[in-house]
Design an enzyme around this catalytic site. Structure first.
Site: not given
Ligand code: NAD
Length: 438
Positions: A130, A234
């Site tokens: 990381k 989310g």
């Molecule tokens: P993103 O930032 O697009 O979506 C996260 C959403 O959660 C945002 O819209 C934000 O406003 C909302 N949010 C934050 N706190 C909140 C709360 N307390 N209540 C309700 N909503 C809340 O991120 P993403 O790319 O969709 O990723 C989502 C999760 O998945 C993250 O934890 C990320 O680390 C994990 N992840 C993502 C990927 C990927 O391919 N994007 C891969 C592995 C893991």
């Protein structure tokens, strides 16, 4: 605790970076496989090496903690390498504000171990690592010129590690930042499609999480997604692609909350055609009502650390399976609390593997509907998300243990298998890196 130990670990990252610059700009703490201890690249770091070696919580004989100062920005940049037995240590690059050096190192240690497990369980020939950049004070990080300089510096730092660590996108790092990293290193994945990369991983991640949900439903003899109710915290990138996948599978209802009103509006518009099968609720930060929603599956799709003593007693769903990383607030306690309530928890790194799988083999080229990716979504491949999810849930049941421990055990077995061509080559590279800084 010795004074020197406290001095260094308690420093704000920027203060540590200033000290590091005075000491030559580089600090390496590496695992000596023969002496079985952590060794430091310079005597002033010895106390840090002793602390690391004695830490029983987050240190798991990590092969290296590499630190450098950005020559122009002065930012502290690190690469934490857990294991390279299966290949180069791969994992995303986080940019985050840390109050103290200890918090930054602990985050790197935990996240790199998680990447080892995620990569191994996904069948990738990668180790786990990381990258962490300590976000500097003020709002410089919002300035595109500063970001380009910072991420170019990070790329150069990665190059100097000679391929031991391969970086990618993570929290606080955007696609355009990866483009800047790629200007100064070849050791990066998740690079933009315009330079031959795999682009946005979210659609693949979303489909993988839905396959994991299907695996959990099958394991518990609950049938398919058709007609089920799924609640999500989310409504971001992954969540919105998940909604699309779920609708294709004739989900009964999806309820998703998001703290961002504009995002709620966007997602409502996108799924207006689904009528009341998709409900997007705007929630205040700290509003946990979604955890108490009666549903078949609860999907934490926002941030980590959401499954803990406050939320677990509220959960109505028999299955928890979502995309967020590090969902358990305390991974030595909360998986047990879920199991005691009879809730099937699909460990996050099992469900969300497709983000890294999507970009892991970028250097081997790409095909439309790439079979190297698509097989992860199948039912008949031994290493598909659906199959592995069922295997882990069955193992937990058989061994009367938690699903997290069952997944960790399976992953740790895979982590010990050396790369079929290169073996444990990075170990020799790391030894060379240390020798060169002394
Ligand atoms: P993103 O930032 O697009 O979506 C996260 C959403 O959660 C945002 O819209 C934000 O406003 C909302 N949010 C934050 N706190 C909140 C709360 N307390 N209540 C309700 N909503 C809340 O991120 P993403 O790319 O969709 O990723 C989502 C999760 O998945 C993250 O934890 C990320 O680390 C994990 N992840 C993502 C990927 C990927 O391919 N994007 C891969 C592995 C893991």
């Amino acid at each position: 605790m010795s004074a020197a130990r406290a001095d260094l670990l308690d420093l704000e990252p920027e203060r540590f970076a200033a000290r590091l610059r005075d000491e030559g700009g580089r600090a390496y703490l590496t695992w000596d496989h023969d002496a079985r201890r952590v060794v430091a690249s310079a005597p002033w770091l010895d106390e840090l090496a002793s602390w690391l070696g004695a830490d029983e919580r987050d240190f798991h004989e990590h092969e290296g903690v590499f630190m450098a100062v950005g020559p122009e920005t002065g930012a502290l940049m690190t690469a934490v390498v857990h294991k390279t037995v299966r290949g180069q240590a791969a994992g995303g690059l986080r940019q985050w504000p840390y109050p103290r050096l200890e918090a930054l190192i602990r985050d790197g240690l935990r996240l790199s171990l998680g990447m080892s497990r995620k990569n191994a369980l996904a069948g990738l020939w990668w180790g786990g690592g990381k990258g962490v950049i300590a976000r500097q004070r003020g709002d410089r990080h919002a300035d595109p010129g500063y970001r380009r300089a910072l991420y170019r510096e990070y790329g150069a730092f990665t190059t100097s590690l000679r391929g031991v660590y391969v970086t990618a996108e993570d929290v606080g790092t955007r696609p355009e930042d990866l483009a800047a990293v790629f200007e100064t290193t070849r050791f990066a994945t998740c690079v933009p499609a315009s330079v031959g990369g795999s682009g946005n991983p979210s659609p693949a991640t979303a489909k993988g999480v839905v396959c994991a949900i299907e695996g959990a439903l099958a394991h518990t003899s609950r049938g398919t997604i058709a007609g089920k109710t799924i609640a999500m915290q989310g409504a971001g990138n992954v969540a919105s692609y998940m909604i699309g996948e779920l609708l294709e599978r004739e989900v009964g209802r999806v309820i998703a909350t998001d703290i961002c009103a504009a995002r709620c509006e966007q997602v409502r518009d996108r799924f207006a055609h689904a009528g009341d099968r998709v409900e997007i609720r705007h929630a205040a930060p700290g509003d946990l009502a979604i955890f108490a929603e009666p549903c078949d599956v609860l999907a934490p799709n926002a941030l980590g650390g959401v499954l803990g003593p406050e939320t677990i007693p509220m959960i109505q769903a028999p299955i928890v399976c979502g995309a967020a990383n590090n969902q358990l607030l305390d991974d030595r306690r909360d998986d047990r609390a879920l199991a005691e309530r009879g809730i099937i928890y699909v460990p996050d790194f099992v469900a969300n593997r497709m983000g890294i799988v999507n970009c892991a083999n970028e250097q081997y080229g790409n095909l439309p509907d790439d079979p190297a990716i698509e097989r992860h979504f199948s039912r008949d491949w031994d290493n598909a998300v659906f199959v592995v999810t069922k295997r882990i849930l069955a193992r937990a049941e058989r061994e009367q243990t938690t699903t997290s421990l069952a997944a960790n055990a399976l992953a740790d077995e895979a982590c010990r298998v050396p790369h079929p061509i290169w073996g444990h080559r990075s170990r020799t590279i790391i030894e060379g890196l240390l020798a060169n800084t002394r």
